[in-house]
Motif scaffolding. Structure first.
Motif: not given
Length: 216
Positions: A4, A6, A73, A76, A108
């Motif tokens: 991922i 982002w 990932y 965040y 996610p």
């Protein structure tokens, strides 16, 4: 298993000094609320809780926890929604002690409420006992927003907000609230204050026709 990305693919984390308008879909977050000076110990404790549960999911496979549809990932960034405590709304001078905030870290799409619940259970031993019950998982849809990248100390943010306000007037939009969101793209423990990168975001709506004519 595709990672991922982002930072590359999610426009809500685009670091641009040029103001931008975005319409954001609903996203899932771990959140915790607080009040007072963000330079205090309580603020740091709450940040630690969010990272503890977020990394529990990020490192799930290494611990033998198989999450359906998991994809690798990077965790965040920390986000904070900022306002004032109700009892201080009419104070003539705003102090940091007056703040209220909701800290959050996005998760996610594969993180369902069931996965979130399991993560909280697994991370509980890493979270202060008095804060475990204050962590929660929820979906937030911010809708129409305007944002801009601020580079520099947090105390200099008003200058960047002024640029955002000018942009909104030019585009025929206005803020729907005095509250705002900050997305911390730099770690203040490792980055000098003058180089800190923070996305500043406000919710907005388009002016009514008569309001637009007044601006012109």
């Amino acid at each position: 298993m595709e990672k991922i990305e982002w930072r590359k693919n999610d426009p809500s984390y685009r670091m641009s000094k040029k103001p931008q308008l975005l319409k954001l879909r609903a996203k899932n977050f771990f959140c915790i609320n607080g009040v007072g000076d963000p330079n205090g110990e309580e603020f740091k404790r709450r940040i630690g809780c969010l990272y503890a549960v977020s990394y529990t999911i990020r490192m799930a496979q290494k611990s033998g926890w198989l999450i359906p549809d998991y994809a690798p990932y990077t965790v965040y960034p920390l986000e904070g929604h900022w306002g004032l405590q109700e009892k201080f709304l009419n104070e003539p001078v705003m102090l940091k002690e007056h703040f209220s905030y909701q800290l959050m870290i996005q998760q996610p799409d594969f993180v369902t409420s069931q996965v979130a619940s399991e993560a909280l259970t697994r991370a509980a031993s890493k979270i202060p006992e008095d804060l475990v019950s204050q962590l929660f998982f929820t979906s937030i849809e911010e809708g129409m927003v305007a944002q801009i990248l601020h580079v520099g100390p947090y105390d200099d943010e008003p200058e960047t907000f002024e640029k955002l306000d000018v942009f909104l007037k030019e585009k025929g939009y206005h803020r729907t609230s005095k509250e705002h969101k900050e997305i911390y793209m730099s770690d203040p423990r490792r980055v000098a204050p003058e180089k800190l990168k923070t996305i500043l975001r406000v919710t907005v709506e388009q002016d009514k026709p008569d309001e637009v004519s007044e601006i012109k």
